[in-house]
Design a protein around this motif. Structure first.
Motif, PDB file in Angstrom:
ATOM      1  N   TYR A   1      -7.281 129.170  17.747  1.00 27.50           N
ATOM      2  CA  TYR A   1      -7.058 128.416  18.985  1.00 27.50           C
ATOM      3  C   TYR A   1      -5.613 128.606  19.469  1.00 27.50           C
ATOM      4  CZ  TYR A   1      -6.633 124.370  22.110  1.00 27.50           C
ATOM      5  OH  TYR A   1      -6.406 123.551  23.182  1.00 27.50           O
ATOM      6  N   THR A   2      -4.658 128.538  18.543  1.00 27.95           N
ATOM      7  CA  THR A   2      -3.244 128.698  18.903  1.00 27.95           C
ATOM      8  C   THR A   2      -2.981 130.092  19.454  1.00 27.95           C
ATOM      9  OG1 THR A   2      -2.604 127.132  17.168  1.00 27.95           O
ATOM     10  CG2 THR A   2      -0.883 128.575  18.029  1.00 27.95           C
ATOM     11  N   LYS A   3      -3.519 131.107  18.794  1.00 25.58           N
ATOM     12  CA  LYS A   3      -3.318 132.491  19.252  1.00 25.58           C
ATOM     13  C   LYS A   3      -4.013 132.719  20.594  1.00 25.58           C
ATOM     14  CE  LYS A   3      -3.793 137.326  17.838  1.00 25.58           C
ATOM     15  NZ  LYS A   3      -4.287 137.736  19.149  1.00 25.58           N
ATOM     16  N   LEU A   4      -5.221 132.141  20.743  1.00 22.30           N
ATOM     17  CA  LEU A   4      -5.956 132.305  21.999  1.00 22.30           C
ATOM     18  C   LEU A   4      -5.170 131.732  23.165  1.00 22.30           C
ATOM     19  CD1 LEU A   4      -8.543 133.084  23.531  1.00 22.30           C
ATOM     20  CD2 LEU A   4      -9.452 130.819  22.956  1.00 22.30           C
ATOM     21  N   LEU A   5      -4.570 130.570  22.970  1.00 26.18           N
ATOM     22  CA  LEU A   5      -3.781 129.951  24.044  1.00 26.18           C
ATOM     23  C   LEU A   5      -2.616 130.848  24.452  1.00 26.18           C
ATOM     24  CD1 LEU A   5      -3.572 126.141  23.159  1.00 26.18           C
ATOM     25  CD2 LEU A   5      -4.961 127.249  24.910  1.00 26.18           C
ATOM     26  N   GLU A   6      -1.949 131.460  23.468  1.00 27.89           N
ATOM     27  CA  GLU A   6      -0.837 132.356  23.775  1.00 27.89           C
ATOM     28  C   GLU A   6      -1.323 133.568  24.573  1.00 27.89           C
ATOM     29  OE1 GLU A   6       2.418 131.840  23.310  1.00 27.89           O
ATOM     30  OE2 GLU A   6       1.778 129.841  22.659  1.00 27.89           O
ATOM     31  N   ASP A   7      -2.476 134.111  24.186  1.00 25.93           N
ATOM     32  CA  ASP A   7      -3.037 135.258  24.908  1.00 25.93           C
ATOM     33  C   ASP A   7      -3.420 134.876  26.334  1.00 25.93           C
ATOM     34  OD1 ASP A   7      -2.719 136.762  22.632  1.00 25.93           O
ATOM     35  OD2 ASP A   7      -4.822 136.576  21.990  1.00 25.93           O
ATOM     36  N   LEU A   8      -3.998 133.676  26.480  1.00 25.40           N
ATOM     37  CA  LEU A   8      -4.452 133.242  27.811  1.00 25.40           C
ATOM     38  C   LEU A   8      -3.274 132.953  28.732  1.00 25.40           C
ATOM     39  CD1 LEU A   8      -7.460 130.929  26.861  1.00 25.40           C
ATOM     40  CD2 LEU A   8      -7.528 133.266  27.744  1.00 25.40           C
ATOM     41  N   LYS A   9      -2.157 132.517  28.146  1.00 32.20           N
ATOM     42  CA  LYS A   9      -0.974 132.274  28.977  1.00 32.20           C
ATOM     43  C   LYS A   9      -0.463 133.584  29.577  1.00 32.20           C
ATOM     44  CE  LYS A   9       0.707 128.138  26.602  1.00 32.20           C
ATOM     45  NZ  LYS A   9       1.737 127.560  25.697  1.00 32.20           N
ATOM     46  N   SER A  10      -0.666 134.667  28.846  1.00 32.26           N
ATOM     47  CA  SER A  10      -0.264 135.982  29.360  1.00 32.26           C
ATOM     48  C   SER A  10      -1.288 136.509  30.367  1.00 32.26           C
ATOM     49  CB  SER A  10      -0.133 136.978  28.205  1.00 32.26           C
ATOM     50  OG  SER A  10       0.845 136.552  27.289  1.00 32.26           O
ATOM     51  N   LYS A  11      -2.544 136.163  30.158  1.00 29.46           N
ATOM     52  CA  LYS A  11      -3.618 136.675  31.011  1.00 29.46           C
ATOM     53  C   LYS A  11      -3.690 135.951  32.344  1.00 29.46           C
ATOM     54  CE  LYS A  11      -8.585 137.670  30.915  1.00 29.46           C
ATOM     55  NZ  LYS A  11      -9.821 137.633  30.102  1.00 29.46           N
ATOM     56  N   TYR A  12      -3.528 134.624  32.304  1.00 23.28           N
ATOM     57  CA  TYR A  12      -3.629 133.812  33.514  1.00 23.28           C
ATOM     58  C   TYR A  12      -2.242 133.303  33.923  1.00 23.28           C
ATOM     59  CZ  TYR A  12      -8.547 133.837  32.139  1.00 23.28           C
ATOM     60  OH  TYR A  12      -9.802 134.237  31.779  1.00 23.28           O
ATOM     61  N   ASN A  13      -2.093 133.052  35.162  1.00 19.45           N
ATOM     62  CA  ASN A  13      -0.791 132.614  35.693  1.00 19.45           C
ATOM     63  C   ASN A  13      -0.554 131.152  35.351  1.00 19.45           C
ATOM     64  OD1 ASN A  13       1.601 132.698  37.155  1.00 19.45           O
ATOM     65  ND2 ASN A  13       0.599 131.907  38.989  1.00 19.45           N
ATOM     66  N   VAL A  14       0.539 130.875  34.643  1.00 19.24           N
ATOM     67  CA  VAL A  14       0.911 129.511  34.299  1.00 19.24           C
ATOM     68  C   VAL A  14       2.312 129.249  34.829  1.00 19.24           C
ATOM     69  CG1 VAL A  14       1.372 127.868  32.442  1.00 19.24           C
ATOM     70  CG2 VAL A  14      -0.485 129.545  32.206  1.00 19.24           C
ATOM     71  N   THR A  15       2.441 128.224  35.656  1.00 19.95           N
ATOM     72  CA  THR A  15       3.753 127.852  36.206  1.00 19.95           C
ATOM     73  C   THR A  15       4.012 126.387  35.921  1.00 19.95           C
ATOM     74  OG1 THR A  15       3.446 129.452  38.014  1.00 19.95           O
ATOM     75  CG2 THR A  15       5.164 127.769  38.285  1.00 19.95           C
ATOM     76  N   LEU A  16       5.084 126.119  35.170  1.00 17.47           N
ATOM     77  CA  LEU A  16       5.461 124.744  34.868  1.00 17.47           C
ATOM     78  C   LEU A  16       6.560 124.308  35.822  1.00 17.47           C
ATOM     79  CD1 LEU A  16       5.557 124.930  30.963  1.00 17.47           C
ATOM     80  CD2 LEU A  16       3.718 124.087  32.415  1.00 17.47           C
ATOM     81  N   LYS A  17       6.367 123.144  36.427  1.00 16.19           N
ATOM     82  CA  LYS A  17       7.356 122.674  37.425  1.00 16.19           C
ATOM     83  C   LYS A  17       7.916 121.324  37.001  1.00 16.19           C
ATOM     84  CE  LYS A  17       4.910 125.007  41.180  1.00 16.19           C
ATOM     85  NZ  LYS A  17       4.239 124.846  42.495  1.00 16.19           N
TER      86      LYS A  17
END
Length: 249
Positions: A233-249
């Protein structure tokens, strides 16, 4: 098998299958009641009431209101998340070979929860406790007989037997002494606690040896599975953060 229609509300059928599935989802303590004839009839009335309110809600346009739409969107996200997680985790497994490797690497970890069974004689003074010890050690008096005659603890009725107990269940001084004794061994001097002076005899010990692999195999598999799932689960989240656009504001 044809599902029996139990009620129809505004063109919506409530079948025996729907009723059965509703009962199956109930907690065990409520399930038994609603499986009775009276309980099924009561639950059917509740399902009818729900359909009536739902029908009225559509009539007055609740499904068009923003609060309803927002809540439905959130429910859909939760269902999608849970379904996705179930699919992901179902693809992860741990076999017996993995469990045996973990066991062999640290066999002492799986020795089981430690507990002892002990008997005691409780008196108010150290002098009396030493006199009783002398009667047992030198005169051959039976421990349980001495407990029945001299102990001030209600356990005297059972020959001083306190049953099984684990760590943290007795006052520290008593616990440390009982756990330090070998099976069948008695304290060589009185043990003082807030309750008085104890003569302690440990009659059984459990969980102190290395467990048999077959006895703990399922426990190890469950433990390893949780670890593998969390790592995945931890590794998947890291991969998905690279795959999908994540912007923290």
């Amino acid at each position: 098998m044809e599902k029996k229609i139990l009620a129809t509300v505004n063109g919506m059928d409530i079948t025996s299958d729907v009723l059965d599935r509703t009962i199956e989802q109930l907690p065990p303590e409520r399930k038994a009641y609603f499986q009775s004839e009276f309980g099924r009839k009561q639950l059917l009335e509740q399902l009818v009431s729900i359909e009536l309110i739902n029908a009225f809600g559509l009539e007055i346009g609740v499904d068009k209101e923003q609060m309803y739409l927002t809540q439905m969107e959130q429910v859909e996200k939760e269902i999608r998340f849970n379904s996705t997680m179930n699919k992901i985790m179902s693809e992860i497994s741990v076999d017996d070979a993995d469990a045996e490797i973990a066991f062999n690497q640290n066999p002492g970890k799986y020795g089981g929860q430690q507990s002892v069974r002990a008997s005691h004689i409780l008196v108010d003074s150290e002098e009396l406790a030493n006199d009783i010890l002398k009667k047992i050690v030198e005169d051959g008096m039976d421990f349980s007989d001495a407990a029945e005659e001299f102990s001030s603890c209600p356990s005297k009725a059972q020959g001083g037997d306190l049953g099984d107990f684990g760590r943290g269940m007795m006052v520290p001084e008593f616990e440390d002494a009982a756990f330090a004794l070998e099976k069948g061994e008695m304290t060589k001097e009185p043990v003082k606690t807030q309750f008085g002076y104890h003569i302690i005899k440990t009659t059984d010990k459990k969980g102190f040896g290395t467990a048999n692999f077959d006895d703990v195999k399922e426990t190890i598999r469950t433990e390893l599975l949780k670890e593998k799932q969390m790592d995945h689960y931890t590794k998947l989240l890291e991969d998905l953060k690279s795959k999908y656009n994540v912007t923290l504001k």
